[in-house]
Enzyme design. Structure first.
Site, PDB file in Angstrom:
ATOM      1  N   THR A   1      -0.876  -5.784  15.132  1.00 17.34           N
ATOM      2  CA  THR A   1      -0.682  -4.369  14.900  1.00 17.34           C
ATOM      3  C   THR A   1       0.489  -3.946  15.788  1.00 17.34           C
ATOM      4  O   THR A   1       0.801  -4.606  16.777  1.00 17.34           O
ATOM      5  CB  THR A   1      -1.934  -3.554  15.284  1.00 17.34           C
ATOM      6  OG1 THR A   1      -2.326  -3.932  16.599  1.00 17.34           O
ATOM      7  CG2 THR A   1      -3.077  -3.801  14.317  1.00 17.34           C
TER       8      THR A   1
ATOM      9  N   ARG B   1       1.910   3.325  14.020  1.00 19.71           N
ATOM     10  CA  ARG B   1       0.798   2.579  13.431  1.00 19.71           C
ATOM     11  C   ARG B   1       1.286   1.670  12.303  1.00 19.71           C
ATOM     12  O   ARG B   1       2.041   2.094  11.440  1.00 19.71           O
ATOM     13  CB  ARG B   1      -0.259   3.534  12.883  1.00 19.71           C
ATOM     14  CG  ARG B   1      -0.708   4.577  13.864  1.00 19.71           C
ATOM     15  CD  ARG B   1      -2.010   5.203  13.453  1.00 19.71           C
ATOM     16  NE  ARG B   1      -3.103   4.319  13.778  1.00 19.71           N
ATOM     17  CZ  ARG B   1      -3.679   4.235  14.987  1.00 19.71           C
ATOM     18  NH1 ARG B   1      -3.257   4.999  15.968  1.00 19.71           N
ATOM     19  NH2 ARG B   1      -4.669   3.406  15.195  1.00 19.71           N
TER      20      ARG B   1
ATOM     21  N   ASP C   1      -4.230 -13.694  15.701  1.00 17.82           N
ATOM     22  CA  ASP C   1      -4.230 -12.236  15.551  1.00 17.82           C
ATOM     23  C   ASP C   1      -4.050 -11.651  16.948  1.00 17.82           C
ATOM     24  O   ASP C   1      -4.997 -11.534  17.721  1.00 17.82           O
ATOM     25  CB  ASP C   1      -5.553 -11.795  14.919  1.00 17.82           C
ATOM     26  CG  ASP C   1      -5.626 -10.282  14.722  1.00 17.82           C
ATOM     27  OD1 ASP C   1      -4.809  -9.568  15.331  1.00 17.82           O
ATOM     28  OD2 ASP C   1      -6.503  -9.834  13.967  1.00 17.82           O
TER      29      ASP C   1
ATOM     30  N   TYR D   1      11.162   5.817  -1.956  1.00 18.96           N
ATOM     31  CA  TYR D   1      10.375   4.727  -2.542  1.00 18.96           C
ATOM     32  C   TYR D   1      11.190   3.448  -2.472  1.00 18.96           C
ATOM     33  O   TYR D   1      12.348   3.428  -2.862  1.00 18.96           O
ATOM     34  CB  TYR D   1      10.003   5.034  -3.999  1.00 18.96           C
ATOM     35  CG  TYR D   1       8.508   5.115  -4.151  1.00 18.96           C
ATOM     36  CD1 TYR D   1       7.723   3.961  -4.043  1.00 18.96           C
ATOM     37  CD2 TYR D   1       7.861   6.332  -4.357  1.00 18.96           C
ATOM     38  CE1 TYR D   1       6.344   4.035  -4.134  1.00 18.96           C
ATOM     39  CE2 TYR D   1       6.486   6.405  -4.447  1.00 18.96           C
ATOM     40  CZ  TYR D   1       5.730   5.260  -4.333  1.00 18.96           C
ATOM     41  OH  TYR D   1       4.372   5.326  -4.419  1.00 18.96           O
TER      42      TYR D   1
ATOM     43  N   LYS E   1      -0.690  -0.954  19.438  1.00 15.80           N
ATOM     44  CA  LYS E   1      -1.523  -1.182  20.625  1.00 15.80           C
ATOM     45  C   LYS E   1      -0.586  -1.434  21.825  1.00 15.80           C
ATOM     46  O   LYS E   1       0.261  -0.610  22.085  1.00 15.80           O
ATOM     47  CB  LYS E   1      -2.533  -2.282  20.339  1.00 15.80           C
ATOM     48  CG  LYS E   1      -3.479  -1.842  19.204  1.00 15.80           C
ATOM     49  CD  LYS E   1      -4.484  -2.865  18.768  1.00 15.80           C
ATOM     50  CE  LYS E   1      -5.260  -2.339  17.566  1.00 15.80           C
ATOM     51  NZ  LYS E   1      -6.125  -3.355  16.956  1.00 15.80           N
TER      52      LYS E   1
ATOM     53  N   GLU F   1       9.808  -0.068  -3.173  1.00 16.93           N
ATOM     54  CA  GLU F   1       9.055  -1.274  -3.552  1.00 16.93           C
ATOM     55  C   GLU F   1       9.989  -2.468  -3.623  1.00 16.93           C
ATOM     56  O   GLU F   1      11.094  -2.380  -4.165  1.00 16.93           O
ATOM     57  CB  GLU F   1       8.358  -1.056  -4.896  1.00 16.93           C
ATOM     58  CG  GLU F   1       7.130  -0.180  -4.771  1.00 16.93           C
ATOM     59  CD  GLU F   1       6.380  -0.026  -6.086  1.00 16.93           C
ATOM     60  OE1 GLU F   1       6.923  -0.404  -7.143  1.00 16.93           O
ATOM     61  OE2 GLU F   1       5.247   0.484  -6.055  1.00 16.93           O
TER      62      GLU F   1
HETATM   63  C1  LIG Z   1      -6.829  -3.519  15.780  1.00 14.46           C
HETATM   64  C2  LIG Z   1      -7.059  -4.869  15.257  1.00 14.46           C
HETATM   65  C3  LIG Z   1      -6.995  -5.143  13.883  1.00 14.46           C
HETATM   66  C4  LIG Z   1      -6.926  -4.081  12.812  1.00 14.46           C
HETATM   67  O1  LIG Z   1      -5.959  -3.151  12.905  1.00 14.46           O
HETATM   68  P1  LIG Z   1      -6.041  -1.751  12.093  1.00 14.46           P
HETATM   69  O2  LIG Z   1      -4.647  -1.251  12.212  1.00 14.46           O
HETATM   70  O3  LIG Z   1      -7.060  -0.936  12.828  1.00 14.46           O
HETATM   71  O4  LIG Z   1      -6.451  -2.054  10.708  1.00 14.46           O
HETATM   72  C5  LIG Z   1      -7.125  -6.454  13.487  1.00 14.46           C
HETATM   73  N1  LIG Z   1      -7.315  -7.441  14.375  1.00 14.46           N
HETATM   74  C6  LIG Z   1      -7.411  -7.215  15.706  1.00 14.46           C
HETATM   75  C7  LIG Z   1      -7.620  -8.353  16.638  1.00 14.46           C
HETATM   76  C8  LIG Z   1      -7.289  -5.917  16.183  1.00 14.46           C
HETATM   77  O5  LIG Z   1      -7.396  -5.695  17.496  1.00 14.46           O
END
Ligand SMILES: *Cc1c(COP(=O)(O)O)cnc(C)c1O
Length: 454
Positions: A246, A255, A220, A74, A249, A76
């Protein structure tokens, strides 16, 4: 069927995959039920073509870190300021992940604790906006994300969305139209980035428009962060106020998500919550993640982020990122040569959006299912101005990150493009699907991935 029977039917070669499977020996011994499902999933990942563009295959090293004993702690708070004792090594690993992320992207401040992309976007809005402020993002059915202001999402419940589109004839974002809309709607946050946009984002222009209208700029880059890290897509750094990605990807990590921002708050209009003293943007972001929205961070995943970011710093990652794009371009060219229509007539990045409307409206699901029957895994997707519904969309989204991780190059892409086109044109031909499935299996055997332990 018992686990053992399932195991026997499995095509995974005990010899070829033994070094990789050794790490799961304790699951095999102590929980054969879970082990048999794991083997089946290994078989699926090894012998089908994973072409969902938001997915990737992580290295056994990242996987090892994600399954490590950092899970047990933990923690925090943040490095040097934890609420629990015993965090000396946790501090080291979290700091290492942060330092590597700064190096990969050239970021000023990094928070590595967000549990996933959607949670990270929530933290960003929570840190920088007041409830009811206007967010301007790309519409979901035009390639944007739910968290960019879609009406079923928190981002449209707590904030006021205004959404931009792509042009009907080109499939491209028109930056003049974005500027005009931003001047009219006066958002507090201008969001760029997408989940299904096959072209380049002009992050500089987005930031300039945001500055002109008194908005924060947010990029994003979830889908394309690996391409940015490898120099295969223009970067939103150093000018963008806040960047979210993220980690799982194209960046090819475990993740989770990274929030990267400027130290200084360019606008400073949001009301800091409990205490009234002025906070930097970096402090606001950190406080929004914890204690604003989350409790204990997932330190095993943060350790895996450190490893993945270390991989992204290697020269080989540049080659990987460039190859993803080269592969996607050859795949797009092949599909078009076979008469398949693509949104924006091609791609600049890792993904392709197939427009199936020439075959009829709402055929995305049928196409995706037919391809899966042939061992090719993609997802149905809306296309801009889809004549059908989001539940029965007219497009298919696919991409090259996983295949490129396996080592596949242009020649394989041509082959795969021809298979995909033949199935989309003749989706009910069972014989054809079986023939392609057999060929997919052979191709996958030539590019095995989870055979090594390190
Ligand atoms: C995948 C994605 C997210 C969200 O990611 P999660 O891990 O699935 O919550 C947000 N914005 C964009 C542009 C994404 O491609």
């Amino acid at each position: 069927m018992t686990g053992q029977e399932k195991q026997q039917r499995n095509a995974i070669s005990p010899v070829l995959h033994a070094p990789f499977l050794k790490r799961f020996a304790s699951i095999q011994k102590n929980d054969p039920e879970v082990y048999s499902i794991l083997l089946a999933e290994l078989e699926r990942q090894e012998y089908t073509l994973g072409m969902i563009p938001s997915e990737n295959y992580i290295s056994p090293t990242v996987l090892a870190a994600a399954g490590s004993l950092f899970n047990n702690k933990y923690a925090e708070g943040y490095s040097g300021k934890r609420y629990y004792q015993g965090n000396v090594n946790i501090d080291s690993v979290e700091t290492l992940a942060i330092e590597r992320a700064k190096k990969v992207f050239g970021a000023e401040h990094v928070n590595v604790q967000a549990l996933s992309g959607s949670a990270a976007n929530m933290a960003i809005y929570f840190a920088m906006l007041n409830p009811g402020d206007t967010i301007m993002g790309l519409r979901l059915d035009m390639g944007g994300h739910l968290t960019h202001g879609h009406n079923v999402n928190f981002s449209a419940k707590f904030y006021k969305p205004t959404q931009y589109t792509v042009e009907k004839d080109t499939g491209l974002i028109n930056m003049d139209a974005v500027r005009e809309q931003a001047q009219k709607e006066r958002p507090k946050m201008l969001v760029s980035g997408a989940t299904a946009y096959p072209r380049i984002f002009n992050f500089k222009k987005f930031h300039d428009i945001a500055s002109e209208v008194g908005a924060y700029s947010m990029a994003d880059i979830s889908h394309i962060s690996g391409l940015i890290a490898g120099g295969a897509h223009p970067s939103p750094f150093p000018f963008t106020d806040v960047v979210m990605t993220t980690t799982h990807k194209t960046l090819r990590g475990s993740r989770g998500a990274l929030i990267m921002c400027k130290e200084k708050d360019r606008l400073d209009t949001a009301t800091p919550s409990a205490d009234s003293k002025k906070l930097s943007l970096a402090q606001k972001v950190d406080r929004a993640v914890f204690p604003g929205l989350q409790g204990g961070p997932h330190e095993h995943i943060i350790a895996a982020h450190a490893v993945a970011l270390g991989e992204a710093l290697q020269p080989s990652f540049k080659i990987y990122a460039q190859q993803i794009v080269k592969n996607a371009k050859v795949l797009a060219r092949t599909l078009m040569d076979q008469g398949i229509k693509l949104v924006s007539d091609g791609t600049d990045n890792h993904l392709i959006l197939i427009d199936l409307t020439p075959f009829g409206a709402g055929l995305g699901m049928q196409g995706a299912v037919a391809l899966e029957q042939a061992g090719i895994v993609v997802n149905k997707n809306t296309i801009p101005y889809d004549p059908s519904t989001p539940f029965k969309p007219s497009g298919i989204r696919l991409g090259t990150p996983c295949l490129t991780t396996r080592g596949m190059k242009e020649e394989a892409m041509k082959q795969i493009g021809e298979w995909i086109a033949s199935i989309l044109k003749d989706a009910k031909n069972e014989q054809l699907k079986q023939t392609v499935k057999a060929k997919v299996h052979v191709l996958c055997e030539q590019f095995p991935f989870y055979t090594h332990a390190e």
